[in-house]
Write an enzyme that holds these catalytic residues in place. Sequence first.
Site, PDB file in Angstrom:
ATOM      1  N   ASP A  64      33.087  29.035  33.087  1.00 45.22           N
ATOM      2  CA  ASP A  64      34.227  28.118  33.072  1.00 45.22           C
ATOM      3  C   ASP A  64      33.818  26.746  33.602  1.00 45.22           C
ATOM      4  O   ASP A  64      32.706  26.581  34.135  1.00 45.22           O
ATOM      5  CB  ASP A  64      35.410  28.701  33.870  1.00 45.22           C
ATOM      6  CG  ASP A  64      35.003  29.305  35.210  1.00 45.22           C
ATOM      7  OD1 ASP A  64      33.873  29.037  35.669  1.00 45.22           O
ATOM      8  OD2 ASP A  64      35.804  30.043  35.791  1.00 45.22           O
ATOM      9  N   ASN A 133      44.369  34.897  43.043  1.00 43.13           N
ATOM     10  CA  ASN A 133      45.544  35.409  42.317  1.00 43.13           C
ATOM     11  C   ASN A 133      45.138  36.411  41.222  1.00 43.13           C
ATOM     12  O   ASN A 133      45.908  36.686  40.308  1.00 43.13           O
ATOM     13  CB  ASN A 133      46.324  34.245  41.693  1.00 43.13           C
ATOM     14  CG  ASN A 133      45.479  33.440  40.728  1.00 43.13           C
ATOM     15  OD1 ASN A 133      44.284  33.721  40.567  1.00 43.13           O
ATOM     16  ND2 ASN A 133      46.065  32.460  40.084  1.00 43.13           N
ATOM     17  N   HIS A 135      42.640  36.025  39.074  1.00 47.08           N
ATOM     18  CA  HIS A 135      42.037  35.470  37.856  1.00 47.08           C
ATOM     19  C   HIS A 135      40.553  35.823  37.771  1.00 47.08           C
ATOM     20  O   HIS A 135      39.896  36.059  38.789  1.00 47.08           O
ATOM     21  CB  HIS A 135      42.292  33.961  37.708  1.00 47.08           C
ATOM     22  CG  HIS A 135      41.521  33.069  38.613  1.00 47.08           C
ATOM     23  ND1 HIS A 135      42.097  32.131  39.433  1.00 47.08           N
ATOM     24  CD2 HIS A 135      40.187  32.935  38.813  1.00 47.08           C
ATOM     25  CE1 HIS A 135      41.168  31.473  40.093  1.00 47.08           C
ATOM     26  NE2 HIS A 135      39.998  31.950  39.737  1.00 47.08           N
ATOM     27  N   GLU A 140      44.143  32.846  33.952  1.00 48.46           N
ATOM     28  CA  GLU A 140      45.160  32.882  34.994  1.00 48.46           C
ATOM     29  C   GLU A 140      46.193  33.997  34.738  1.00 48.46           C
ATOM     30  O   GLU A 140      46.310  34.488  33.607  1.00 48.46           O
ATOM     31  CB  GLU A 140      45.875  31.521  35.039  1.00 48.46           C
ATOM     32  CG  GLU A 140      44.979  30.368  35.486  1.00 48.46           C
ATOM     33  CD  GLU A 140      44.800  30.295  37.002  1.00 48.46           C
ATOM     34  OE1 GLU A 140      44.824  31.345  37.666  1.00 48.46           O
ATOM     35  OE2 GLU A 140      44.618  29.172  37.503  1.00 48.46           O
TER      36      GLU A 140
HETATM   37  C1  GLP Z   1      37.099  29.937  40.553  1.00 45.34           C
HETATM   38  C2  GLP Z   1      36.287  30.231  39.339  1.00 45.34           C
HETATM   39  C3  GLP Z   1      36.056  31.693  39.182  1.00 45.34           C
HETATM   40  C4  GLP Z   1      35.605  32.270  40.506  1.00 45.34           C
HETATM   41  C5  GLP Z   1      36.705  32.115  41.521  1.00 45.34           C
HETATM   42  C6  GLP Z   1      36.417  32.753  42.870  1.00 45.34           C
HETATM   43  O1  GLP Z   1      38.434  29.913  40.251  1.00 45.34           O
HETATM   44  N1  GLP Z   1      36.909  29.721  38.161  1.00 45.34           N
HETATM   45  O2  GLP Z   1      35.109  31.883  38.151  1.00 45.34           O
HETATM   46  O3  GLP Z   1      35.281  33.616  40.329  1.00 45.34           O
HETATM   47  O4  GLP Z   1      36.914  30.746  41.695  1.00 45.34           O
HETATM   48  O5  GLP Z   1      35.782  31.845  43.735  1.00 45.34           O
HETATM   49  P1  GLP Z   1      35.113  32.274  45.098  1.00 45.34           P
HETATM   50  O6  GLP Z   1      33.952  33.091  44.745  1.00 45.34           O
HETATM   51  O7  GLP Z   1      34.714  30.987  45.732  1.00 45.34           O
HETATM   52  O8  GLP Z   1      36.128  33.026  45.870  1.00 45.34           O
END
Ligand code: GLP
Length: 238
Positions: A64, A133, A135, A140
Amino acid sequence: MNTATAGAFACAAADWLCDHLRDEPRSVLALPTGNTPLGLYAELIERSRTGRVSFDAARVFNLDEYCGLPPSDPHSYAAFLHEHLIAPLGLAADRVRLLRGDAPDLEAECRAYDAALSDCGGIDLCVLGLGVNGHVAFNEPGSAWDLRTHVVHLSSATRAAHERQAQTSWAIPARGVTLGIKTLLESRHILLLIAGSHKKAARAAVHGGVADRNWPVTSLLAHPSLTIIELCAPAERR
Ligand code: GLP
């Protein structure tokens, strides 16, 4: 699999990836951004440096990106992946394809990304983090599960979580571009990494085992080759 320390979590994730890569060195990888995979990336760099794994024949995609950001922007996911994995591993530019959030025609970029993935035979190894949340990538809650790469509006929960992480006055973009759940589910093998004591509700949705459109991560539960590695440090169990 539950792990109790950040080191064990990173090693277990690296073992999963390296074992698959040894079996199929030409694997197509789809990789995440965020705090969760940082230990994994450090471990992979160390294993590559000491000759225990080679990424020379692999191909790398990301999951992403924020809309509007060029890869040169330090807040972009492309910059993150370059800093934490691609540059230290010395991956050749022609083995890497990252989403362009600054593409003038984002719809065309989504179709080009799908085509690039399909030209490589699809994703072999998909590594995912978990949003607060529920995702995965930028899919989302409530979003459709039958989409390939597409543009999304980021939820307020996602934007707030990222704002906290960025720790600057940087305004999180309102939109992102992401691999869709359809594409994620077509991956041959999926690794879901779960870390973060603030993700209790999302973890509960995973453990509940029921597919629920409000928790996109639950779309993965029916995948035939899903591995979940969770960091359950004592501080995270509370
Ligand atoms: C973002 C990214 C996701 C990632 C998520 C979790 O939203 N789009 O791909 O998995 O954050 O982030 P973290 O690993 O910092 O908790």
